[in-house]
Enzyme design. Sequence first.
Site, mmCIF file in Angstrom:
data_model
loop_
_atom_site.group_PDB
_atom_site.id
_atom_site.type_symbol
_atom_site.label_atom_id
_atom_site.label_comp_id
_atom_site.label_asym_id
_atom_site.label_seq_id
_atom_site.Cartn_x
_atom_site.Cartn_y
_atom_site.Cartn_z
ATOM 1 C CE LYS A 273 16.026 -69.512 -38.418
ATOM 2 N NZ LYS A 273 15.498 -70.438 -37.466
ATOM 3 C CB CYS B 3 -6.555 -42.479 -37.631
ATOM 4 S SG CYS B 3 -5.376 -43.765 -37.243
ATOM 5 C CB ILE C 143 13.200 -64.195 -42.217
ATOM 6 C CG1 ILE C 143 13.665 -62.875 -41.616
ATOM 7 C CG2 ILE C 143 14.242 -64.750 -43.194
ATOM 8 C CD1 ILE C 143 14.846 -63.011 -40.686
ATOM 9 C CB CYS D 17 0.682 -40.255 -34.663
ATOM 10 S SG CYS D 17 -0.919 -40.805 -35.252
ATOM 11 N NE ARG E 247 12.553 -67.171 -31.559
ATOM 12 C CZ ARG E 247 12.969 -66.173 -30.787
ATOM 13 N NH1 ARG E 247 12.607 -66.122 -29.508
ATOM 14 N NH2 ARG E 247 13.738 -65.232 -31.275
ATOM 15 C CG HIS F 209 14.588 -68.529 -42.080
ATOM 16 N ND1 HIS F 209 15.613 -67.696 -41.681
ATOM 17 C CD2 HIS F 209 13.610 -68.405 -41.147
ATOM 18 C CE1 HIS F 209 15.260 -67.090 -40.547
ATOM 19 N NE2 HIS F 209 14.054 -67.498 -40.202
HETATM 20 C C1 LIG Z 1 10.111 -63.978 -32.253
HETATM 21 C C2 LIG Z 1 9.820 -64.911 -33.370
HETATM 22 C C3 LIG Z 1 10.493 -64.788 -34.596
HETATM 23 C C4 LIG Z 1 10.235 -65.681 -35.641
HETATM 24 N N1 LIG Z 1 10.804 -65.453 -36.858
HETATM 25 C C5 LIG Z 1 10.496 -66.272 -37.896
HETATM 26 C C6 LIG Z 1 11.015 -66.032 -39.201
HETATM 27 O O1 LIG Z 1 11.674 -65.018 -39.427
HETATM 28 N N2 LIG Z 1 10.759 -66.915 -40.172
HETATM 29 C C7 LIG Z 1 10.007 -68.030 -39.951
HETATM 30 O O2 LIG Z 1 9.826 -68.815 -40.872
HETATM 31 N N3 LIG Z 1 9.443 -68.251 -38.744
HETATM 32 C C8 LIG Z 1 9.671 -67.402 -37.720
HETATM 33 N N4 LIG Z 1 9.099 -67.608 -36.491
HETATM 34 C C9 LIG Z 1 8.236 -68.751 -36.321
HETATM 35 C C10 LIG Z 1 6.825 -68.490 -36.835
HETATM 36 O O3 LIG Z 1 6.330 -67.268 -36.365
HETATM 37 C C11 LIG Z 1 5.940 -69.600 -36.364
HETATM 38 O O4 LIG Z 1 6.520 -70.792 -36.731
HETATM 39 C C12 LIG Z 1 4.545 -69.557 -36.978
HETATM 40 O O5 LIG Z 1 3.971 -68.299 -36.853
HETATM 41 C C13 LIG Z 1 3.715 -70.606 -36.299
HETATM 42 O O6 LIG Z 1 2.423 -70.546 -36.808
HETATM 43 P P1 LIG Z 1 1.292 -71.371 -36.091
HETATM 44 O O7 LIG Z 1 0.098 -71.175 -36.932
HETATM 45 O O8 LIG Z 1 1.763 -72.730 -35.847
HETATM 46 O O9 LIG Z 1 1.140 -70.718 -34.677
HETATM 47 P P2 LIG Z 1 0.336 -69.449 -34.196
HETATM 48 O O10 LIG Z 1 0.486 -68.325 -35.131
HETATM 49 O O11 LIG Z 1 0.680 -69.209 -32.792
HETATM 50 O O12 LIG Z 1 -1.160 -69.917 -34.335
HETATM 51 C C14 LIG Z 1 -1.832 -70.705 -33.397
HETATM 52 C C15 LIG Z 1 -3.234 -70.190 -33.318
HETATM 53 O O13 LIG Z 1 -4.003 -71.052 -32.554
HETATM 54 C C16 LIG Z 1 -4.906 -70.338 -31.776
HETATM 55 N N5 LIG Z 1 -5.281 -71.182 -30.656
HETATM 56 C C17 LIG Z 1 -4.494 -71.669 -29.695
HETATM 57 N N6 LIG Z 1 -5.187 -72.426 -28.857
HETATM 58 C C18 LIG Z 1 -6.455 -72.432 -29.306
HETATM 59 C C19 LIG Z 1 -7.637 -73.050 -28.859
HETATM 60 N N7 LIG Z 1 -7.657 -73.807 -27.780
HETATM 61 N N8 LIG Z 1 -8.783 -72.852 -29.548
HETATM 62 C C20 LIG Z 1 -8.802 -72.068 -30.664
HETATM 63 N N9 LIG Z 1 -7.685 -71.462 -31.123
HETATM 64 C C21 LIG Z 1 -6.532 -71.657 -30.455
HETATM 65 C C22 LIG Z 1 -4.079 -69.137 -31.374
HETATM 66 O O14 LIG Z 1 -4.903 -68.050 -30.967
HETATM 67 C C23 LIG Z 1 -3.319 -68.850 -32.645
HETATM 68 O O15 LIG Z 1 -3.980 -67.931 -33.498
HETATM 69 C C24 LIG Z 1 9.322 -66.720 -35.446
HETATM 70 C C25 LIG Z 1 8.629 -66.817 -34.232
HETATM 71 C C26 LIG Z 1 8.828 -65.898 -33.224
HETATM 72 C C27 LIG Z 1 8.003 -65.948 -32.004
#
Ligand SMILES: Cc1cc2nc3c(=O)[nH]c(=O)nc-3n(C[C@H](O)[C@H](O)[C@H](O)COP(=O)(O)OP(=O)(O)OC[C@H]3O[C@@H](n4cnc5c(N)ncnc54)[C@H](O)[C@@H]3O)c2cc1C
Lengths: 485, 436
Positions: free
Chosen positions: A254, A448, A49, A443, A318, A51
Amino acid sequence: MPFRVAIIGAGVVGSAVARELSKYEGFEVHVLEKEADVGWGASKANTGILHAGYDDDPSKFPMRARLCRAGNELWRGLADELEVPVRWCGSLVLAFDENERRVLAELLSRGRSNGVPGLRVVGTDLVQKLESNASKEAVEALWAPTSGIISPYEATVALIENATENGAKLHLETLARRIVVKDRRVVGVETDRGFLEADAVVNASGIFGDLLSGTAGISGFRIRPRRGEYFVFDRDAEPKVGMTLFPAPRPETKGVVVTQTADGNLLVGPNAKDLGEKERESTETTKGGLEEVWREASRLVVGLPPRSAAIRTFAGLRPEPDRGDFIIEAYEDPSGLVNCVGTRSPGLTSAPAIAMEVAKLLAKGGFRFAIKGKWKSRRKAMTRFRDLPSSERDGLISKDPSYGRIVCTCETVTEAEIKEAIRRGARTLDSIKFRTRAGMGRCQGSFCLAKMMVLLSRETGTRIEDVSVKGKGSNVVLGRVRDGT
Amino acid sequence: MRRSSAKPSLWVLAVREREADVIVVGGGPAGLAAASSCKEAGLEVLLVEREGSLGGILPQCIHTGFGILETKEDYTGPEFAEMLEKRARDLGVEILLDSYVSRLSQVGGCGASIEVLSPRGVETMRASTLIFSTGCRERNAFEIGITGDRPAGVMTAGTAQALMDLYGLLPGREVVVVGSGDVGLIMSRRFALEGAKVKAVVEITRYPGGLTRNVVQCLEDFGIPMLLSHAVLEVRGRKRVESVVVSEVDEKQGPVPGTESEIECDTLVVAAGLVPEAGLLEKAGAKIDPLTGGPFVNEFLETSLRGVFACGNVLVVNDLVDHAVEQGRLCAMSAKSLIEGTMRRPSAWKRAVPGENVRFVVPHLFSGDRDTVFYSRVRSPMRDCSLSFNEIDKEVRIRAAMPAEMVRVRIEGSLLSGVGEALTFEVRGWPKGKRG
Ligand SMILES: Cc1cc2nc3c(=O)[nH]c(=O)nc-3n(C[C@H](O)[C@H](O)[C@H](O)COP(=O)(O)OP(=O)(O)OC[C@H]3O[C@@H](n4cnc5c(N)ncnc54)[C@H](O)[C@@H]3O)c2cc1C
Ligand SMILES: Cc1cc2nc3c(=O)[nH]c(=O)nc-3n(C[C@H](O)[C@H](O)[C@H](O)COP(=O)(O)OP(=O)(O)OC[C@H]3O[C@@H](n4cnc5c(N)ncnc54)[C@H](O)[C@@H]3O)c2cc1C
């Protein structure tokens, strides 16, 4: 000498930062990602989403409130520039009683003070007109017309593709072990593949953010996983909700929503379960969690499909910071470190705004920003054969007959698209799946899988036995049969 | 043959069209049999198959047990498929391979048009009759409610079979199989023959799903344990399967708390049943029977779309290829009579309905004007019983009825004509002492 920045983590946040920094003259951007592809942390397992920005109280969570609102605005241009599918469908927060009506009133005034346009509280008649599948029990709803839905993994892929096209370097399957500090300055990152020298380090490692930050001596916060589980339904499943439906929010979440993904699947979830500090990779689904999701979702819409019609269940974590707000900061000691962690929801929405914030923090270090002369703002999406009309499909096939070979029949994905995904860097079956949707249908890949293995091995010149689902240690097969046929 | 590619303005015109008397969709055993019979009957027939080769799932079933009823001999899957293919080719059936039917729509109240995607381009094909024989797909781990992690090493039996027998790859070394139908049993043996350890076959019902012969030959001979009244609840392992959690289940097939145990393994093979691949029919508006997952059909095996017939596993999941072939032939005969104008539909159809211990009956509608073959399955196993009907005087003795084995019965038109609105199929115990 270019200013070298190492970004740890290629989630949507790290990728947005990479894209932002790759715009400018004088940076050399490196992205370190421990997984075999980008976006495999929280960024691929969320609701998607965008937001509108009415949830967060600016007095308690100023970053979340400001960056969500700003991110929602930024995604409008960005989704277009990067050709990421997005639906600006709007959302409804449903209230079922007096208490919840009061919550709506609060959200409305908060949204207004956050500058969210077009917010309104609407009565039952309009609710039914806006979304005929919404529960008839709802007495009122908060309508946020600017709320949207994006494909979160495609968004991440698009950001990183654009960043690398503009010179950023992506290092997959590279685990950052330690941020190395010398004389109160960051000097680089120690990884499982060696040491990477850097003038600045952006810590965008999501759920591991506090641990990595700690290696550089910054440890004033903790991050804990809060799990959310989902059901996904086939694209043919009814009902098709057009708008995202929310319940009245609780402080920790939420709530379970019912929505339609950018690809057109009915999506139901997530619940919110706090896990222990060590359970940072516990993305398993649970019977209890899914039951909770189902119960909650059933309140919001009339006539969900049977649970057994779900084609997949999944869960995401999260990264919940103990301080509540996003942690986006730079330090005097050590200088050169920028944390952008604690990226719980709405981190996806906020990502482009977080990226600009990071750039500002780096600018404070005296860096001058000038956009590169040959910066390319646009990224071309993958071909999506299934969305094209017959005449265009025919045109593609006449140029390249492999568009006429359907590999994934559930989602109508062609051999040409799979080859394109591989050309763009996909090296595992999941990478192909998230880029093309091959194997995401009814599936779940049982038809595939073998064909994709053949294509991946052929196009990359690796042995078919070495094809993996998601990188090291996840090979599909464990060898050959005895007679070696 | 290729058009020049530099004229995008011609794209709209480029979609080619074709016509035939009969189009057969799907070149597995049912479709091959249907197409050959059409050709023999003098019809112009086009067989459209999405894969690069014919035979459907048979080429990957390298065990024997195919064609016993049809030929009185026991063939392997590939051998039987080859025979069917040779016959079709010898008869000169026109075959389009690598041709995926992506859309079906009824035209003009009878017959249909299909859209075909292939390396040749996008084509529209029309026929006054269409025979659907697209087979079935397998239920996957999510559909049967397995939770936990989502690592490599979870796959359906068909995928495992294809990896082994079409590609020469070994999917796993320590395997747990879900489902004790014939597919699960045969795949367990296949793994054992490769030296893999099959740690358990987990079956949610109280009895094995497959034939007794297969239980003996595939499990007992290899010392593979079967856990009856058990379910796999959870998969564990982040990258590759490390273990699965199983538990006992109660009568309602719900897990019994406290009975969970963990089995270490690297692979989970899901053989939890097959579902007719009837999506295209459903989207075109054909009525679907929730009991079979396939289309509602009358005695001509005609779906609720006039001129569109169905046979093989898309109609009803068959355990014997012979039945799929028989259904294919009947579709061909029906297509012929429809095209020649000799098909007589009754003013009102009579219904065939499942009663005691019968899960479904196919075909669903009959006229009573002719002898008709019905296929059904029992819900639970029964020894010494009979298929019987309240409405007509007919009783077929069955020594051992198993859900895994299709009950096929041919009922004479003379009996059927006497039926009022419906004929109820029931399987009941054989009265002690009665002769049969
Ligand atoms: C259930 C759920 C629902 C959500 N719904 C929403 C929504 O609807 N709208 C919204 O705006 N947000 C939503 N969020 C929040 C959103 O998904 C996150 O805020 C966002 O994806 C965070 O991105 P990020 O890049 O910080 O983290 P991540 O996507 O977790 O990226 C961190 C990356 O770092 C890598 N990493 C970690 N440690 C190391 C290391 N030591 N060395 C190298 N790489 C490393 C990991 O592999 C990962 O790829 C939701 C989250 C969850 C879990
Ligand atoms: C593991 C296993 C073991 C078995 N063992 C035995 C046995 O021992 N003895 C026995 O008699 N029977 C056995 N059977 C059953 C028997 O093989 C089936 O009943 C029979 O194959 C069904 O034939 P079919 O033509 O309906 O379907 P399929 O063989 O599945 O053929 C369907 C064809 O349609 C094509 N198709 C599908 N969709 C499209 C589309 N949209 N466009 C174009 N083409 C399409 C497919 O590619 C396929 O070629 C076994 C089955 C399995 C799975």
